[in-house]
Design a protein around this motif. Structure first.
Motif, PDB file in Angstrom:
ATOM      1  N   SER A 143      10.125  30.385 -33.341  1.00 16.65           N
ATOM      2  CA  SER A 143       9.669  30.542 -34.726  1.00 16.65           C
ATOM      3  C   SER A 143      10.539  29.697 -35.657  1.00 16.65           C
ATOM      4  O   SER A 143      10.040  29.090 -36.599  1.00 16.65           O
ATOM      5  CB  SER A 143       9.724  32.012 -35.152  1.00 16.65           C
ATOM      6  N   LEU A 181      24.247  40.048 -36.971  1.00 20.15           N
ATOM      7  CA  LEU A 181      23.447  39.651 -35.812  1.00 20.15           C
ATOM      8  C   LEU A 181      22.882  40.892 -35.149  1.00 20.15           C
ATOM      9  O   LEU A 181      23.597  41.897 -35.007  1.00 20.15           O
ATOM     10  CB  LEU A 181      24.324  38.969 -34.769  1.00 20.15           C
ATOM     11  N   LEU A 182      21.631  40.820 -34.743  1.00 16.82           N
ATOM     12  CA  LEU A 182      21.066  41.858 -33.882  1.00 16.82           C
ATOM     13  C   LEU A 182      21.609  41.567 -32.484  1.00 16.82           C
ATOM     14  O   LEU A 182      21.418  40.448 -31.983  1.00 16.82           O
ATOM     15  CB  LEU A 182      19.539  41.741 -33.939  1.00 16.82           C
ATOM     16  N   HIS A 199      12.859  38.166 -36.737  1.00 13.94           N
ATOM     17  CA  HIS A 199      11.900  37.334 -37.481  1.00 13.94           C
ATOM     18  C   HIS A 199      10.932  38.212 -38.283  1.00 13.94           C
ATOM     19  O   HIS A 199      10.517  37.863 -39.386  1.00 13.94           O
ATOM     20  CB  HIS A 199      11.152  36.453 -36.477  1.00 13.94           C
ATOM     21  N   ALA A 222      19.814  41.227 -27.240  1.00 17.00           N
ATOM     22  CA  ALA A 222      18.915  40.505 -28.144  1.00 17.00           C
ATOM     23  C   ALA A 222      18.418  39.187 -27.553  1.00 17.00           C
ATOM     24  O   ALA A 222      17.333  38.728 -27.887  1.00 17.00           O
ATOM     25  CB  ALA A 222      19.634  40.246 -29.472  1.00 17.00           C
ATOM     26  N   GLY A 266      15.591  31.714 -29.400  1.00 14.10           N
ATOM     27  CA  GLY A 266      14.695  30.901 -28.575  1.00 14.10           C
ATOM     28  C   GLY A 266      14.089  29.732 -29.333  1.00 14.10           C
ATOM     29  O   GLY A 266      13.491  28.827 -28.732  1.00 14.10           O
ATOM     30  N   LEU A 313      20.222  30.781 -34.170  1.00  6.94           N
ATOM     31  CA  LEU A 313      19.120  30.183 -33.403  1.00  6.94           C
ATOM     32  C   LEU A 313      19.062  30.890 -32.057  1.00  6.94           C
ATOM     33  O   LEU A 313      20.033  30.884 -31.306  1.00  6.94           O
ATOM     34  CB  LEU A 313      19.370  28.684 -33.199  1.00  6.94           C
ATOM     35  N   GLY A 343      11.267  32.362 -25.963  1.00  6.45           N
ATOM     36  CA  GLY A 343      11.369  33.360 -27.038  1.00  6.45           C
ATOM     37  C   GLY A 343      12.132  34.587 -26.577  1.00  6.45           C
ATOM     38  O   GLY A 343      12.043  35.001 -25.420  1.00  6.45           O
ATOM     39  N   ILE A 400       5.917  29.975 -24.361  1.00  9.21           N
ATOM     40  CA  ILE A 400       6.626  30.532 -25.525  1.00  9.21           C
ATOM     41  C   ILE A 400       7.507  31.692 -25.079  1.00  9.21           C
ATOM     42  O   ILE A 400       8.666  31.813 -25.475  1.00  9.21           O
ATOM     43  CB  ILE A 400       5.609  30.977 -26.589  1.00  9.21           C
ATOM     44  N   TYR A 446       0.744  40.036 -24.748  1.00  9.39           N
ATOM     45  CA  TYR A 446       0.005  39.540 -25.909  1.00  9.39           C
ATOM     46  C   TYR A 446       0.818  38.533 -26.733  1.00  9.39           C
ATOM     47  O   TYR A 446       0.312  37.976 -27.702  1.00  9.39           O
ATOM     48  CB  TYR A 446      -0.357  40.698 -26.843  1.00  9.39           C
ATOM     49  N   VAL A 447       2.112  38.363 -26.396  1.00 10.64           N
ATOM     50  CA  VAL A 447       2.976  37.502 -27.225  1.00 10.64           C
ATOM     51  C   VAL A 447       2.761  36.044 -26.839  1.00 10.64           C
ATOM     52  O   VAL A 447       3.238  35.590 -25.785  1.00 10.64           O
ATOM     53  CB  VAL A 447       4.467  37.888 -27.071  1.00 10.64           C
TER      54      VAL A 447
HETATM   55  P1  FAD Z   1      14.050  32.053 -33.206  1.00 12.25           P
HETATM   56  O1  FAD Z   1      12.827  31.262 -33.481  1.00 12.25           O
HETATM   57  O2  FAD Z   1      15.222  31.311 -32.647  1.00 12.25           O
HETATM   58  O3  FAD Z   1      14.527  32.828 -34.515  1.00 12.25           O
HETATM   59  C1  FAD Z   1      13.594  33.510 -35.332  1.00 12.25           C
HETATM   60  C2  FAD Z   1      14.327  34.105 -36.548  1.00 12.25           C
HETATM   61  O4  FAD Z   1      15.158  35.190 -36.142  1.00 12.25           O
HETATM   62  C3  FAD Z   1      15.285  33.125 -37.239  1.00 12.25           C
HETATM   63  O5  FAD Z   1      15.304  33.420 -38.608  1.00 12.25           O
HETATM   64  C4  FAD Z   1      16.635  33.422 -36.625  1.00 12.25           C
HETATM   65  O6  FAD Z   1      17.704  33.057 -37.462  1.00 12.25           O
HETATM   66  C5  FAD Z   1      16.545  34.921 -36.435  1.00 12.25           C
HETATM   67  N1  FAD Z   1      17.289  35.435 -35.287  1.00 12.25           N
HETATM   68  C6  FAD Z   1      17.079  35.121 -33.987  1.00 12.25           C
HETATM   69  N2  FAD Z   1      17.865  35.869 -33.189  1.00 12.25           N
HETATM   70  C7  FAD Z   1      18.578  36.669 -34.017  1.00 12.25           C
HETATM   71  C8  FAD Z   1      19.556  37.689 -33.776  1.00 12.25           C
HETATM   72  N3  FAD Z   1      19.938  38.039 -32.531  1.00 12.25           N
HETATM   73  N4  FAD Z   1      20.096  38.314 -34.842  1.00 12.25           N
HETATM   74  C9  FAD Z   1      19.712  37.997 -36.110  1.00 12.25           C
HETATM   75  N5  FAD Z   1      18.776  37.042 -36.394  1.00 12.25           N
HETATM   76  C10 FAD Z   1      18.227  36.395 -35.350  1.00 12.25           C
HETATM   77  N6  FAD Z   1       5.085  36.167 -31.512  1.00 12.25           N
HETATM   78  C11 FAD Z   1       4.435  37.324 -31.401  1.00 12.25           C
HETATM   79  O7  FAD Z   1       5.035  38.373 -31.609  1.00 12.25           O
HETATM   80  N7  FAD Z   1       3.104  37.369 -31.067  1.00 12.25           N
HETATM   81  C12 FAD Z   1       2.389  36.244 -30.834  1.00 12.25           C
HETATM   82  O8  FAD Z   1       1.193  36.321 -30.516  1.00 12.25           O
HETATM   83  C13 FAD Z   1       3.057  34.991 -30.955  1.00 12.25           C
HETATM   84  N8  FAD Z   1       2.398  33.835 -30.763  1.00 12.25           N
HETATM   85  C14 FAD Z   1       3.071  32.659 -30.906  1.00 12.25           C
HETATM   86  C15 FAD Z   1       2.364  31.471 -30.737  1.00 12.25           C
HETATM   87  C16 FAD Z   1       3.013  30.252 -30.879  1.00 12.25           C
HETATM   88  C17 FAD Z   1       2.225  28.987 -30.694  1.00 12.25           C
HETATM   89  C18 FAD Z   1       4.417  30.220 -31.185  1.00 12.25           C
HETATM   90  C19 FAD Z   1       5.154  28.906 -31.305  1.00 12.25           C
HETATM   91  C20 FAD Z   1       5.112  31.398 -31.363  1.00 12.25           C
HETATM   92  C21 FAD Z   1       4.462  32.624 -31.235  1.00 12.25           C
HETATM   93  N9  FAD Z   1       5.123  33.825 -31.423  1.00 12.25           N
HETATM   94  C22 FAD Z   1       4.451  35.001 -31.296  1.00 12.25           C
HETATM   95  C23 FAD Z   1       6.548  33.864 -31.846  1.00 12.25           C
HETATM   96  C24 FAD Z   1       7.478  34.057 -30.646  1.00 12.25           C
HETATM   97  O9  FAD Z   1       7.333  35.367 -30.143  1.00 12.25           O
HETATM   98  C25 FAD Z   1       8.950  33.853 -31.005  1.00 12.25           C
HETATM   99  O10 FAD Z   1       9.625  33.767 -29.817  1.00 12.25           O
HETATM  100  C26 FAD Z   1       9.641  34.910 -31.843  1.00 12.25           C
HETATM  101  O11 FAD Z   1       8.995  35.186 -33.034  1.00 12.25           O
HETATM  102  C27 FAD Z   1      11.025  34.476 -32.264  1.00 12.25           C
HETATM  103  O12 FAD Z   1      11.901  34.558 -31.197  1.00 12.25           O
HETATM  104  P2  FAD Z   1      12.890  33.414 -30.882  1.00 12.25           P
HETATM  105  O13 FAD Z   1      13.837  33.925 -29.843  1.00 12.25           O
HETATM  106  O14 FAD Z   1      12.168  32.166 -30.562  1.00 12.25           O
HETATM  107  O15 FAD Z   1      13.713  33.293 -32.272  1.00 12.25           O
END
Ligand code: FAD
Length: 290
Positions: free
Chosen positions: A36, A166-167, A118, A74, A33, A31, A110, A106, A100-101
């Motif tokens: 997703s 892990l990345l 992801h 990461a 951020g 887990l 994120g 978020i 753009y993200v």
């Molecule tokens: P998490 O949600 O915690 O994890 C995502 C996945 O990656 C899980 O499977 C997890 O197990 C795995 N993971 C996480 N870290 C690692 C690691 N270090 N090593 C191995 N596996 C790992 N993204 C965009 O790119 N563009 C957008 O326009 C966009 N719009 C969004 C709009 C909304 C409303 C929301 C809720 C999200 C949006 N996102 C968008 C997604 C956002 O960028 C997320 O932050 C990102 O996809 C996942 O990052 P996170 O740190 O939250 O990972």
């Protein structure tokens, strides 16, 4: 909906996190951020038995310049990439893509690693990584390996990460002084995922022609892609507006497995791909001094 029941661990060291992932195999999920993963848990698209929270691990949130590359942990939050002076100086295309993200709330949570792991085909960061030939630094209880971006993204939400890996960091080669870049996307509203997007990096050689062209697409196929026909049409040419237009027209050729969903059909995405590519390479060409 509520997530299915899961156990939760928040290790303090990378070694403990890798050990927990090794112990639980495919039942465990890192887990980061949660931007997703938490929605996926709530929709029960993911049902891990254990969440390993990376939030307390020391060292995964570092951002340094080393051996001509910006090495980014990461767990570095997306919001930081938007503002960090080292990113702005050495990989400005990454800062530009970050805007753009999603939305600021978020990006505050994120992480860079979470987005790359992801591997959403419509996400911006995988395409940036592909365009600049970034490298993924990956660790597991078995050791460390490095995966080039071109070998990392295998399909929708699928990467080359093996079970228990892990990345931990991503190496973005610093763009040479004078390189031009562009990031463009078409989305229904700002902050929505792209229906089509392009990242371009261009360099101008001493003879005034294009010496390097990298063009990556996102939002159009099942994984980010390099538009090699576009790149070949640019290298060795003086980039006037007719050349840029002709090259961009080749962009849709790269799309082998088109995305088609409720937001946009495959036909629509193919039609708008040359448009975003033209905008991205025009911006890159202007910045490179063409
Ligand atoms: P998490 O949600 O915690 O994890 C995502 C996945 O990656 C899980 O499977 C997890 O197990 C795995 N993971 C996480 N870290 C690692 C690691 N270090 N090593 C191995 N596996 C790992 N993204 C965009 O790119 N563009 C957008 O326009 C966009 N719009 C969004 C709009 C909304 C409303 C929301 C809720 C999200 C949006 N996102 C968008 C997604 C956002 O960028 C997320 O932050 C990102 O996809 C996942 O990052 P996170 O740190 O939250 O990972």
């Amino acid at each position: 909906m509520k997530p299915a029941a899961f156990a939760y661990e928040r290790p303090g060291t990378l070694g403990e996190a890798l050990e927990a992932l090794a112990r639980h195999g495919s039942d465990a999920r890192p887990l980061a951020g949660g931007q997703s993963l938490v929605p996926m848990l709530s929709l029960r698209l993911a049902r891990p038995a254990l969440l390993v929270d990376l939030g307390r691990l020391a060292g995964l949130d570092e951002l340094v310049v080393r051996n001509g590359a910006v090495e980014i942990g990461a767990m570095v939050r997306q919001r930081r990439l938007e503002r960090d002076p080292l990113v702005a100086q050495h990989v400005p295309v990454l800062a530009a893509a970050t805007r753009y993200v999603g939305h600021p709330s978020i990006r505050n949570r994120g992480t860079l690693g979470g987005s790359l792991a992801h591997a959403d085909p419509s996400a911006e960061y995988p395409a940036v990584a592909l365009a600049v030939d970034a490298e993924m630094v990956v660790r597991s209880a078995r050791g460390e390996r490095t995966i080039p971006a071109r070998d990392f993204f295998l399909g929708p939400f699928t990467t080359a990460l093996a079970e228990g890996e892990l990345l931990v960091a991503i190496r973005f080669p610093a763009l040479p002084a004078g390189a031009g870049w562009g990031v463009e996307e078409i989305a229904r509203r700002h902050g929505d995922f792209a229906l089509a997007g392009a990242v371009a990096v261009l360099e101008r050689g001493p003879d005034g022609t294009c010496s390097r062209a990298s063009v990556a697409l996102f939002g159009v196929a099942t994984r980010p892609l390099r538009a090699t026909a576009v790149e070949q049409a640019l290298v060795g040419r003086a980039l006037d507006s007719a050349t840029l237009r002709e090259a961009a027209a080749l962009a849709a050729d790269a799309i082998d497995e088109p995305l088609s969903d409720v937001h946009g059909s495959a036909t629509y995405r193919r039609q708008i791909t040359p448009v975003v590519v033209r905008r991205a390479i025009e911006a890159a060409a202007a910045r490179a001094g063409f």
